[in-house]
Design a protein around this motif. Structure first.
Motif, PDB file in Angstrom:
ATOM      1  N   ILE A  58       0.834  -1.205   0.000  1.00  0.00           N
ATOM      2  CA  ILE A  58       0.000   0.000   0.000  1.00  0.00           C
ATOM      3  C   ILE A  58       0.869   1.255   0.000  1.00  0.00           C
ATOM      4  CG2 ILE A  58      -1.669   1.327   1.348  1.00  0.00           C
ATOM      5  CD1 ILE A  58      -2.905  -1.314   2.233  1.00  0.00           C
ATOM      6  N   ARG A  59       1.961   1.226   0.754  1.00  0.00           N
ATOM      7  CA  ARG A  59       2.845   2.405   0.818  1.00  0.00           C
ATOM      8  C   ARG A  59       3.446   2.722  -0.549  1.00  0.00           C
ATOM      9  NH1 ARG A  59       8.262   2.653   1.451  1.00  0.00           N
ATOM     10  NH2 ARG A  59       8.391   0.447   2.092  1.00  0.00           N
ATOM     11  N   PHE A  60       3.959   1.705  -1.231  1.00  0.00           N
ATOM     12  CA  PHE A  60       4.531   1.929  -2.554  1.00  0.00           C
ATOM     13  C   PHE A  60       3.473   2.406  -3.542  1.00  0.00           C
ATOM     14  CE2 PHE A  60       8.087  -0.971  -1.225  1.00  0.00           C
ATOM     15  CZ  PHE A  60       9.120  -0.091  -1.502  1.00  0.00           C
ATOM     16  N   GLY A  61       2.275   1.811  -3.464  1.00  0.00           N
ATOM     17  CA  GLY A  61       1.205   2.211  -4.374  1.00  0.00           C
ATOM     18  C   GLY A  61       0.801   3.657  -4.186  1.00  0.00           C
ATOM     19  N   LEU A  62       0.694   4.085  -2.921  1.00  0.00           N
ATOM     20  CA  LEU A  62       0.318   5.470  -2.640  1.00  0.00           C
ATOM     21  C   LEU A  62       1.406   6.443  -3.060  1.00  0.00           C
ATOM     22  CD1 LEU A  62      -1.370   5.220   0.877  1.00  0.00           C
ATOM     23  CD2 LEU A  62      -2.467   5.708  -1.314  1.00  0.00           C
ATOM     24  N   GLU A  63       2.643   6.018  -2.925  1.00  0.00           N
ATOM     25  CA  GLU A  63       3.755   6.892  -3.305  1.00  0.00           C
ATOM     26  C   GLU A  63       3.689   7.214  -4.794  1.00  0.00           C
ATOM     27  OE1 GLU A  63       8.632   7.026  -2.749  1.00  0.00           O
ATOM     28  OE2 GLU A  63       7.442   5.427  -1.819  1.00  0.00           O
ATOM     29  N   ARG A  64       3.360   6.215  -5.585  1.00  0.00           N
ATOM     30  CA  ARG A  64       3.192   6.440  -7.024  1.00  0.00           C
ATOM     31  C   ARG A  64       1.955   7.291  -7.307  1.00  0.00           C
ATOM     32  NH1 ARG A  64       2.939   2.372 -12.202  1.00  0.00           N
ATOM     33  NH2 ARG A  64       1.392   3.561 -13.367  1.00  0.00           N
ATOM     34  N   MET A  65       0.846   6.922  -6.672  1.00  0.00           N
ATOM     35  CA  MET A  65      -0.434   7.561  -6.963  1.00  0.00           C
ATOM     36  C   MET A  65      -0.447   9.045  -6.599  1.00  0.00           C
ATOM     37  SD  MET A  65      -4.192   6.247  -5.742  1.00  0.00           S
ATOM     38  CE  MET A  65      -4.019   4.660  -6.545  1.00  0.00           C
ATOM     39  N   GLU A  66       0.229   9.418  -5.528  1.00  0.00           N
ATOM     40  CA  GLU A  66       0.220  10.812  -5.089  1.00  0.00           C
ATOM     41  C   GLU A  66       0.897  11.734  -6.091  1.00  0.00           C
ATOM     42  OE1 GLU A  66       1.978  10.543  -1.256  1.00  0.00           O
ATOM     43  OE2 GLU A  66       0.119   9.935  -0.244  1.00  0.00           O
ATOM     44  N   VAL A  67       1.831  11.195  -6.867  1.00  0.00           N
ATOM     45  CA  VAL A  67       2.482  11.988  -7.916  1.00  0.00           C
ATOM     46  C   VAL A  67       1.603  12.080  -9.145  1.00  0.00           C
ATOM     47  CG1 VAL A  67       4.457  12.118  -9.470  1.00  0.00           C
ATOM     48  CG2 VAL A  67       4.788  11.421  -7.098  1.00  0.00           C
ATOM     49  N   MET A  68       0.950  10.970  -9.500  1.00  0.00           N
ATOM     50  CA  MET A  68       0.261  10.870 -10.778  1.00  0.00           C
ATOM     51  C   MET A  68      -1.153  11.453 -10.778  1.00  0.00           C
ATOM     52  SD  MET A  68       2.431   9.230 -12.804  1.00  0.00           S
ATOM     53  CE  MET A  68       1.596   8.222 -14.020  1.00  0.00           C
ATOM     54  N   ALA A  69      -1.865  11.327  -9.659  1.00  0.00           N
ATOM     55  CA  ALA A  69      -3.307  11.571  -9.650  1.00  0.00           C
ATOM     56  C   ALA A  69      -3.705  12.940 -10.183  1.00  0.00           C
ATOM     57  CB  ALA A  69      -3.851  11.380  -8.227  1.00  0.00           C
ATOM     58  N   LEU A  70      -3.153  13.992  -9.632  1.00  0.00           N
ATOM     59  CA  LEU A  70      -3.600  15.342  -9.971  1.00  0.00           C
ATOM     60  C   LEU A  70      -3.008  15.851 -11.276  1.00  0.00           C
ATOM     61  CD1 LEU A  70      -3.546  17.007  -6.439  1.00  0.00           C
ATOM     62  CD2 LEU A  70      -5.402  15.793  -7.589  1.00  0.00           C
ATOM     63  N   ALA A  71      -2.128  15.074 -11.891  1.00  0.00           N
ATOM     64  CA  ALA A  71      -1.484  15.519 -13.138  1.00  0.00           C
ATOM     65  C   ALA A  71      -2.061  14.846 -14.376  1.00  0.00           C
ATOM     66  CB  ALA A  71       0.020  15.252 -13.065  1.00  0.00           C
ATOM     67  N   TYR A  72      -3.006  13.918 -14.199  1.00  0.00           N
ATOM     68  CA  TYR A  72      -3.453  13.133 -15.334  1.00  0.00           C
ATOM     69  C   TYR A  72      -4.199  13.947 -16.397  1.00  0.00           C
ATOM     70  CZ  TYR A  72      -2.375   8.198 -15.593  1.00  0.00           C
ATOM     71  OH  TYR A  72      -1.742   7.007 -15.831  1.00  0.00           O
ATOM     72  N   PHE A  73      -4.769  15.094 -15.998  1.00  0.00           N
ATOM     73  CA  PHE A  73      -5.454  15.913 -16.999  1.00  0.00           C
ATOM     74  C   PHE A  73      -4.473  16.404 -18.068  1.00  0.00           C
ATOM     75  CE2 PHE A  73      -3.776  19.214 -14.324  1.00  0.00           C
ATOM     76  CZ  PHE A  73      -3.615  20.310 -15.158  1.00  0.00           C
ATOM     77  N   LEU A  74      -3.185  16.540 -17.695  1.00  0.00           N
ATOM     78  CA  LEU A  74      -2.163  16.928 -18.675  1.00  0.00           C
ATOM     79  C   LEU A  74      -1.994  15.843 -19.730  1.00  0.00           C
ATOM     80  CD1 LEU A  74       0.515  18.318 -16.186  1.00  0.00           C
ATOM     81  CD2 LEU A  74      -0.896  19.674 -17.767  1.00  0.00           C
ATOM     82  N   CYS A  75      -2.041  14.606 -19.292  1.00  0.00           N
ATOM     83  CA  CYS A  75      -1.999  13.483 -20.233  1.00  0.00           C
ATOM     84  C   CYS A  75      -3.192  13.551 -21.179  1.00  0.00           C
ATOM     85  CB  CYS A  75      -1.996  12.167 -19.461  1.00  0.00           C
ATOM     86  SG  CYS A  75      -2.091  10.686 -20.492  1.00  0.00           S
TER      87      CYS A  75
END
Length: 457
Positions: free
Chosen positions: A357-374
């Protein structure tokens, strides 16, 4: 040819785009459920090593299939342009060439996937305790790749003529079947990754049959007649002119993802499983972004065929607004419920559950709010591809996405080697790519009849 209700070459722009994109979003979400259900069932009823095996194979599968799936995009663009131009002969020959091409690609992909699956997974530094699961899943997946690729082409034909609803209906049926088969194979028959792989093949085959039957029965110029399925060289060249750069573009993304996956693998099985779970959640956001990009491609393709160049600019701006809103809402939701969402992929008994869960959240916290750029990147690139231009977007992706991420991994990451720092390369690459694509978009649109960006009809 009579005026088609599904044409997007006349009338309002924003509402038809949204109505066309919504079924595409739902279709993509259902299609993604195949992999997600695989991961959930494996995570809940098997082991974290089996979950890591499915997760670590995803980027390799994407790399090997993206080139040929790119051909389906080329086919869809060509069909949409002939549809917009109301060219009966062009529609018929491009459709039958597309089907023939999909079968050839499927055969090639089967042998290629089986040949290089294990060596590639070893090269990716897949851990020894995960490797057997990854090899098994990947090998079975490629044994059933023909119906998967054929469906991509058939769905592309339907989208090209403005029908985004029927692929959704077919996916509803096959997604439900996939869930039932996953549970049956894994829980009842005690299979692990081979069970979810077989379930995926069967479900995708059903989806392919439903789409094929529809296209063989429809009373329109895009009807498939089995005896007419063959390669028309001039139409194949048009498809490949768009499809090869598009496929290579997708491969470039996949290559960077393979290298990123190999970097994740260095963190161990918990990181692989955690990032696989986060990626499965993120995939629903990406699918939505990609679906709106596909809608922009179809819209631009039809208007390009109809020579309504000035509508293309408005359509792209409407798509950018729509994808930004959807991306931001989904990103906020993913970020807010990250722990619960990742927890869905664990069975609660793994000793390394907290690390997963820790590793998953570490990735998700970077990606989540930036996906609209994608999403913005997908829309602009999709618009350019719909206009028949795909080589320069490929070069932009090579530099702005693939090269930049690799440079990041080998220069920045070693000084602060964490999952968060690894995935920070994604939003940075999206921003650079959006800027470059938009500059090129403005340039090519003005080349057609002196059209100005966002001009009137």
């Amino acid at each position: 040819m009579k005026k088609e209700k599904s044409s997007m070459t006349e009338g309002p722009i924003f509402k038809p785009l949204v109505l066309f994109a919504i079924p595409l979003i739902l279709t993509g979400i259902l299609q993604q459920l195949y992999n997600t259900v695989d991961s959930v069932v494996i995570g809940k009823f098997s082991s974290s090593f089996a979950l890591a095996g499915v997760g670590s194979s995803a980027s390799l599968i994407s790399l090997l299939t993206n080139l040929f799936v790119g051909f389906s995009t080329g086919a869809s663009v060509v069909v949409s342009q002939y549809f917009g131009a109301k060219d009966k002969g062009g529609i018929e020959k491009s459709v039958h060439t597309s089907v023939a091409l999909s079968l050839i690609c499927g055969i090639i992909m089967t042998f290629l996937g089986l040949l290089i699956a294990k060596p590639a997974l070893i090269w990716m530094k897949t851990p020894d305790d995960v490797l057997p699961y990854a090899v098994k899943y990947t090998s079975i997946y490629f044994l059933g790749i023909i119906p998967t690729l054929l469906y991509n082409f058939l769905a592309g034909i339907l989208r090209a003529v403005g029908d985004s609803r029927r692929p959704l209906y077919y996916l509803i049926v096959s997604a439900g079947l996939n869930v039932v088969l996953n549970l049956f194979f894994v829980i009842v028959l005690k299979m692990d990754v081979e069970g979810v792989a077989i379930a995926t093949i069967i479900s995708q085959s059903v989806c392919c049959v439903l789409a094929g039957v529809r296209l063989m029965r429809v009373n329109e110029n895009y009807r498939i007649v089995l005896r007419k399925i063959r390669i028309h060289t001039s139409y194949l060249n048009k498809i490949l002119r768009i499809g090869i750069p598009t496929g290579l573009n997708s491969c470039l993304f996949a290559i960077s993802n393979v290298i990123i996956q190999s970097t994740i693998n260095e963190f161990g099985a918990a990181a692989i499983a955690g990032c696989a779970a986060a990626a499965a959640v993120e995939s629903f956001v990406y699918i939505s972004m990609n679906a709106i990009g596909i809608a922009a491609t179809t819209y631009a393709g039809q208007n390009m065929g109809a020579k309504h160049y000035k509508r293309i600019g408005k359509g792209m701006y409407c798509s950018v607004i729509f994808v930004s809103v959807v991306g931001f809402i989904l990103g906020i939701t993913m970020w807010a419920f990250g722990t619960d969402l990742i927890g869905m992929f664990t069975n609660g008994t793994d000793s390394n559950m907290d690390d997963i869960i820790r590793f998953g959240l570490e990735r998700m916290e970077v990606m989540a709010l930036a996906y609209f750029l994608c999403g913005i990147m997908e829309v602009i690139r999709g618009t350019i591809q719909g206009m028949g231009e795909s080589f320069v977007p490929m070069i932009i992706s090579l530099i702005g996405v693939c090269v930049l991420r690799l440079v990041w991994i080998y220069t920045v990451l070693p000084f602060h080697k964490t999952i968060a720092m690894l995935f920070l390369s994604y939003p940075i690459s999206w921003i650079i790519s959006v800027i470059a694509l938009y500059v090129y978009y403005r340039k090519i649109l003005k080349n057609y009849s002196g059209a100005e960006v966002g001009g009137k009809d």
